[in-house]
Design an enzyme around this catalytic site. Structure first.
Site, PDB file in Angstrom:
ATOM      1  N   SER A 179       0.835   3.356 -42.368  1.00  9.73           N
ATOM      2  CA  SER A 179       0.086   2.267 -41.747  1.00  9.73           C
ATOM      3  C   SER A 179       0.995   1.425 -40.851  1.00  9.73           C
ATOM      4  O   SER A 179       1.532   1.894 -39.879  1.00  9.73           O
ATOM      5  CB  SER A 179      -0.597   1.419 -42.818  1.00  9.73           C
ATOM      6  OG  SER A 179      -1.425   0.447 -42.241  1.00  9.73           O
TER       7      SER A 179
ATOM      8  N   ASP B 189      -2.924  -0.865 -35.625  1.00  7.61           N
ATOM      9  CA  ASP B 189      -1.784  -0.437 -36.409  1.00  7.61           C
ATOM     10  C   ASP B 189      -1.711   1.088 -36.390  1.00  7.61           C
ATOM     11  O   ASP B 189      -2.505   1.756 -35.707  1.00  7.61           O
ATOM     12  CB  ASP B 189      -1.822  -1.007 -37.836  1.00  7.61           C
ATOM     13  CG  ASP B 189      -3.051  -0.570 -38.628  1.00  7.61           C
ATOM     14  OD1 ASP B 189      -3.868   0.214 -38.101  1.00  7.61           O
ATOM     15  OD2 ASP B 189      -3.190  -1.011 -39.786  1.00  7.61           O
TER      16      ASP B 189
ATOM     17  N   ASP C 273      -6.766   1.709 -38.941  1.00  4.26           N
ATOM     18  CA  ASP C 273      -7.852   1.177 -39.764  1.00  4.26           C
ATOM     19  C   ASP C 273      -8.003  -0.331 -39.574  1.00  4.26           C
ATOM     20  O   ASP C 273      -8.874  -0.956 -40.178  1.00  4.26           O
ATOM     21  CB  ASP C 273      -7.672   1.526 -41.241  1.00  4.26           C
ATOM     22  CG  ASP C 273      -6.404   0.956 -41.855  1.00  4.26           C
ATOM     23  OD1 ASP C 273      -5.554   0.430 -41.111  1.00  4.26           O
ATOM     24  OD2 ASP C 273      -6.250   1.061 -43.087  1.00  4.26           O
TER      25      ASP C 273
ATOM     26  N   ASP D 292      -2.343   3.745 -38.356  1.00 11.23           N
ATOM     27  CA  ASP D 292      -3.447   4.626 -38.735  1.00 11.23           C
ATOM     28  C   ASP D 292      -4.788   4.068 -38.276  1.00 11.23           C
ATOM     29  O   ASP D 292      -5.840   4.545 -38.699  1.00 11.23           O
ATOM     30  CB  ASP D 292      -3.453   4.876 -40.233  1.00 11.23           C
ATOM     31  CG  ASP D 292      -3.660   3.613 -41.066  1.00 11.23           C
ATOM     32  OD1 ASP D 292      -3.336   2.512 -40.565  1.00 11.23           O
ATOM     33  OD2 ASP D 292      -4.127   3.723 -42.205  1.00 11.23           O
TER      34      ASP D 292
END
Length: 473
Positions: free
Chosen positions: A105, A255, A259, A257
């Site tokens: 992340s 960020d 999400d 990833d």
């Protein structure tokens, strides 16, 4: 006599609702392989979808995870480089028993992690299987220092992609596929941060009546422009400057990833995620009045005020994606938001997405013709907040008890939902320990009084430094 007792492996990478740590000290191929085997043993998974972000340690961890899954009898579908929400989409819409996203992340580049879901994209957290998985991983590593022997005929390993279907769903849910071209297209700066966001942005852009300026679109796990974490003030400058140079209406950054997404107004000002919760809740309640909206404990006066005014029902939930999703399912909530920029949607299997929020906000700006800064300015004035302030301390539980004892006698309301929550007539604060890092996190908000906000924030930080040796994280 020889001591044949094998040392217990270090499993501190197992956190409250995911797995994360440094590579290779905490996360390494033997642990990843054992994790794959444990998922089959504990969850009974027979069909598993796997994906990873751009981190350089991802391929080796992926290979070991897949080996463990297949050696335990599971068929695996690898969707390659992707965002966490693409695993959620696959687990919710395809016949998979489990999904695993390999991602660090927003953490430093030498770290990585695993996010686990069951069929339907239901999260696997501490009390829903993660502890049992951790214990099984420990047994496998102690018993054999490796997973059990693989059967002669391994289950299949396939490669696939559901990105085109996911892009179509994003456009339809957000209403962006029904937008008419404007006389002046909305200008958007999109900063993918060399993570995986650019892979989906490329698919979305051609279907949208917007004028994009793209930054750092190429996935690159070396992170040549810094680890993508726009919560860090030093990571915001490039996006903000690009917004100003392009004369853009809005900036968005993600960020690693993707999400989470983060917003900038036309002047390049970073907008706290707190105010985006109210904006998104208001937009979604237009189509579903009376629905429940879940918010976290850290700052919520603005959210509650906006949700009630829009005909919704605000509900408090505990911080953390597994806890928020659990509460949303229990309440059948339309939407949930955390000030850390996690946004959850009932129609997305109660999961968080970093693509839906900016699509919804861009659609709102396109439809209304109003600037983003104008849409949030009134709310920022009505309920100013400190933003989340992190401090490293020696004894976090003791310091939290001290703060509670010092302030609780004068509070109008106190609770311990996700830390210390104390509310006064014109201000309130939340002090909590991080679920994933050795930090105390402080959030303060007031009712329209910025001077009071600055005074109380400084007062609390001084107490943390004086009594607990707090230092800037």
């Amino acid at each position: 006599m020889l001591n044949l007792i094998k040392p217990m492996p270090d499993l501190t990478c197992f956190k409250a609702y995911d797995i994360r740590g440094r590579v290779p000290e905490a996360l390494n191929p033997p642990l990843a392989s054992a994790l794959g085997h444990a998922l089959v043993d504990v969850l009974g998974a027979r069909q598993v979808v796997v994906g990873r972000d751009t981190r350089l340690s991802g391929p080796a961890l992926r290979d070991a995870l897949v080996e463990g899954l297949r050696s335990a009898g599971a068929s695996v579908t690898d969707i390659g480089l992707c965002g966490t929400e693409e695993i959620y989409y696959a687990a919710a819409n395809r016949p998979f028993d489990a999904g695993v996203m390999i991602t660090g992340s927003h953490n430093p580049g030498d770290e990585n992690g695993f996010k686990l879901v069951r069929s339907g994209a239901v999260p696997v957290s501490g009390d829903s299987g993660l502890v049992a998985i951790r214990d099984r991983v420990g047994e496998l590593l102690v018993e054999a220092q490796a997973p059990l022997a693989a059967p002669a005929d391994l289950p299949p390993l396939a490669e696939d992609s559901y990105r085109a279907d996911y892009v179509r769903w994003l456009l339809a849910y957000s209403g962006a596929d029904r937008l008419e071209p404007a006389r002046r297209p909305l200008k958007i700066v999109a900063d993918a941060g060399n993570g995986c966001a650019g892979l989906v942005l490329s698919g979305l852009a051609g279907a949208l009546p917007f004028d994009f300026t793209f930054l750092h679109m190429e996935p690159d796990g070396a992170f040549p422009n810094g680890v993508p974490n726009p919560l860090l003030p030093e990571r915001r400058a490039a996006t903000a400057e690009a917004v100003r140079e392009a004369g853009a209406d809005m900036g968005v950054a993600w960020d690693g990833d993707f999400d989470r997404c983060f917003f900038y107004d036309a002047d390049g000002n970073f907008i706290e995620g707190y105010y985006c919760i109210g904006l998104l809740a208001q937009e979604l309640l237009r189509h579903a009045p009376g629905s429940k909206i879940v918010h976290d404990t850290r700052v919520y006066w603005n959210t509650q005020d906006v949700v009630r005014a829009a005909g919704g029902v605000p509900v408090m939930g505990k911080t953390g994606h597994a806890f928020m999703k659990e509460r949303m399912r229990a309440e059948d909530a339309l939407y949930g938001g955390e000030m850390s920029a996690h946004h959850y949607f009932r129609d997305f299997a109660y999961c968080d997405s970093g693509m839906l929020p900016w699509l919804l906000v861009a659609t709102l700006l396109h439809r209304s013709g109003r600037p983003l800064g104008e849409l949030v300015a009134e709310r920022m004035a009505a309920f100013p907040c400190s933003g989340e302030i992190n401090r490293r301390v020696g004894d976090a539980p003791a310091l939290m008890r001290l703060v509670r004892e010092r302030y609780a006698p004068g509070a109008l309301h106190a609770d311990d939902v996700d830390g210390v929550n104390l509310e006064f007539a014109h201000w309130r604060f939340n002090l909590r320990m991080s679920n994933t890092e050795p930090l105390l996190r402080l959030n303060v908000e007031t009712r329209g009084d910025r001077a009071l906000l600055e005074d109380k924030t400084a007062e609390l930080l001084s107490l943390l430094e004086r009594e607990g040796g707090a230092v800037t994280a």
